[in-house]
Design a protein around this motif. Structure first.
Motif, mmCIF file in Angstrom:
data_model
loop_
_atom_site.group_PDB
_atom_site.id
_atom_site.type_symbol
_atom_site.label_atom_id
_atom_site.label_comp_id
_atom_site.label_asym_id
_atom_site.label_seq_id
_atom_site.Cartn_x
_atom_site.Cartn_y
_atom_site.Cartn_z
ATOM 1 N N GLU A 116 65.183 22.441 38.742
ATOM 2 C CA GLU A 116 65.321 21.923 37.383
ATOM 3 C C GLU A 116 64.113 21.028 37.095
ATOM 4 O O GLU A 116 63.786 20.141 37.886
ATOM 5 C CB GLU A 116 66.618 21.127 37.261
ATOM 6 N N LEU A 117 63.457 21.251 35.963
ATOM 7 C CA LEU A 117 62.230 20.515 35.644
ATOM 8 C C LEU A 117 62.477 19.432 34.598
ATOM 9 O O LEU A 117 61.666 19.229 33.686
ATOM 10 C CB LEU A 117 61.145 21.495 35.167
ATOM 11 N N SER A 118 63.593 18.758 34.733
ATOM 12 C CA SER A 118 63.890 17.612 33.878
ATOM 13 C C SER A 118 64.651 16.592 34.714
ATOM 14 O O SER A 118 65.137 16.913 35.797
ATOM 15 C CB SER A 118 64.737 18.051 32.666
ATOM 16 N N LEU A 155 60.612 24.683 29.473
ATOM 17 C CA LEU A 155 59.781 24.039 28.464
ATOM 18 C C LEU A 155 60.500 22.933 27.696
ATOM 19 O O LEU A 155 59.875 22.241 26.890
ATOM 20 C CB LEU A 155 59.276 25.092 27.477
ATOM 21 N N CYS A 156 61.785 22.762 27.912
ATOM 22 C CA CYS A 156 62.555 21.765 27.170
ATOM 23 C C CYS A 156 62.054 20.348 27.464
ATOM 24 O O CYS A 156 61.848 19.979 28.620
ATOM 25 C CB CYS A 156 64.034 21.870 27.529
ATOM 26 N N THR A 157 61.857 19.561 26.425
ATOM 27 C CA THR A 157 61.388 18.172 26.583
ATOM 28 C C THR A 157 62.404 17.165 26.045
ATOM 29 O O THR A 157 62.050 16.028 25.736
ATOM 30 C CB THR A 157 60.032 17.986 25.865
ATOM 31 N N TRP A 158 63.667 17.571 25.930
ATOM 32 C CA TRP A 158 64.687 16.701 25.344
ATOM 33 C C TRP A 158 64.734 15.347 26.037
ATOM 34 O O TRP A 158 64.781 14.296 25.376
ATOM 35 C CB TRP A 158 66.053 17.381 25.426
ATOM 36 N N TRP A 159 64.697 15.348 27.355
ATOM 37 C CA TRP A 159 64.828 14.094 28.093
ATOM 38 C C TRP A 159 63.612 13.195 27.927
ATOM 39 O O TRP A 159 63.707 11.969 28.113
ATOM 40 C CB TRP A 159 65.076 14.380 29.574
ATOM 41 N N LYS A 160 62.494 13.761 27.564
ATOM 42 C CA LYS A 160 61.293 12.946 27.336
ATOM 43 C C LYS A 160 61.506 12.006 26.165
ATOM 44 O O LYS A 160 60.920 10.910 26.113
ATOM 45 C CB LYS A 160 60.095 13.846 27.081
ATOM 46 N N CYS A 201 66.626 24.952 25.485
ATOM 47 C CA CYS A 201 66.915 24.097 24.320
ATOM 48 C C CYS A 201 66.051 24.482 23.119
ATOM 49 O O CYS A 201 65.516 23.637 22.406
ATOM 50 C CB CYS A 201 66.849 22.610 24.642
ATOM 51 N N ASN A 202 65.944 25.811 22.922
ATOM 52 C CA ASN A 202 65.264 26.395 21.754
ATOM 53 C C ASN A 202 63.804 25.988 21.630
ATOM 54 O O ASN A 202 63.261 25.889 20.524
ATOM 55 C CB ASN A 202 66.009 26.029 20.463
#
Length: 346
Positions: free
Chosen positions: A207-209, A309-314, A339-340
């Motif tokens: 997982e990359l987040s 590619l999701c950056t939500w946690w950023k 995450c779209n």
């Protein structure tokens, strides 16, 4: 007279085939038997055949964004096949309403890639759910935030029970989210099965987040980390199930006793309590907990085979440290627009 009889016979056969097509495609009340399956083969060569079994679930295609994702996924699947000569056995778990649209996309792109060897197998979503219900119910109980939430949909819980759906003749499966896009051949991904040790059943990338760093904060605290430790990538990064390699034979046979225990509500409840774990991401929460307790069962794919590619946690508390979790060096073989998130066009 003979010619007339032959013409009449051909006419009767044509009418019968047309009737079957009309019933299957235009009567949503007619189920597609998951055991019998409906198959469509395209340009399978007359030579000894090797197959790559690929599984993707696509339902509710009337949602426009899902159609766009499937188009990109399928085009990359056959367009990036490289020098691979294997037949792609594409297993579509879908609903009757979505199937004609998906088949139209497949037919459209096969006109551009005529050399593709493809076999499409349709599995009715509701029939699949009946087959796997008992296995996935514990996952749904422990790994969704609330009923009606995004990850409460059954599509996010199927892969740990896929061995019950796939025929016994299929011993390995590549399971993919529809929001993925190949930049290398799926055959190269399938070849990674050759690297599995005798104990490895599943193959997943990290997982990359920082989602699991976040979920495990209570557990770390009671482990003695009284102060909030620096958020950084580590051994408990967790796994992402956008790409999963399944050794179905081992799930069914020599490791079945252990596997059945790990999928049981008793084991899941015990390990959830151990890690004070409040999951919400479907089957990948289960794979992550299995990796904590039985790392020997997991082959860890390189992050380039699931470049999320999701950056939500950023933008939700981890602005300073997000990049350390998301770092992925090396060749990118597959993008995952979770995450779209848009996938880079180049």
């Amino acid at each position: 007279m003979v010619v007339l009889m032959r013409s009449y016979a051909k006419f009767v056969i044509a009418i019968a085939l047309f009737t079957v097509v009309v019933i299957v495609y235009f009567n949503p009340k007619v189920p597609i038997d998951v055991q019998l399956k409906v198959q469509t083969s395209y340009r399978v060569a007359n030579k000894p055949e090797t197959k790559v079994s690929i599984w993707v679930t696509v339902t509710k295609i009337s949602h426009g964004y899902l159609l766009a994702k499937f188009r990109k996924f399928f085009k990359s699947l056959i367009g990036r096949r490289g020098t691979c000569h294997s037949t792609f056995e594409l297993n579509l778990i879908t609903d009757n309403e979505s199937r004609p649209t998906l088949d139209n996309v497949i037919s459209e792109y096969l006109k551009q890639y005529e050399e593709t060897r493809l076999q499409v197998i349709h599995h009715d979503f509701q029939d699949v759910l009946k087959t796997v219900h008992a296995k996935i119910e514990p996952l749904k109980r422990f790994f969704q935030s609330s009923k009606g939430s995004y990850y409460s949909d059954d599509v996010f819980y199927l892969s740990p029970a896929l061995h019950l759906v796939a025929p016994d003749t299929v011993d390995k499966a590549v399971v993919l989210d529809v929001d993925t896009e190949f930049h290398s051949s799926v055959c190269d991904l399938h070849n990674i099965f050759d690297n599995f040790t005798d104990t490895e059943i599943f193959g997943l990338a990290p997982e990359l987040s920082p989602v699991y760093h976040h979920i495990l904060w209570k557990w770390r605290y009671f482990q003695g980390e009284k102060r909030k430790p620096k958020a950084e990538r580590g051994n408990m990064q967790g796994l992402n199930s956008g790409v999963v390699l399944l050794n179905l034979e081992r799930m069914r046979n020599n490791n079945s006793v252990l596997y059945d225990r790990l999928i049981s509500p008793q084991w899941i409840s015990t390990v959830v309590q151990k890690y004070l774990f409040k999951g919400h991401l479907g089957d990948q929460d289960w794979y992550t907990l299995v990796s904590f307790e039985y790392p020997e069962m997991i082959y860890q794919l390189e992050c380039g085979w699931n470049r999320q590619l999701c950056t939500w946690w950023k933008h939700h508390g981890y602005a300073e440290t997000f990049d350390s979790f998301a770092k992925c060096d090396g060749k990118i073989n597959l993008y995952h627009g979770n995450c779209n998130t848009p996938i880079p066009s180049n």
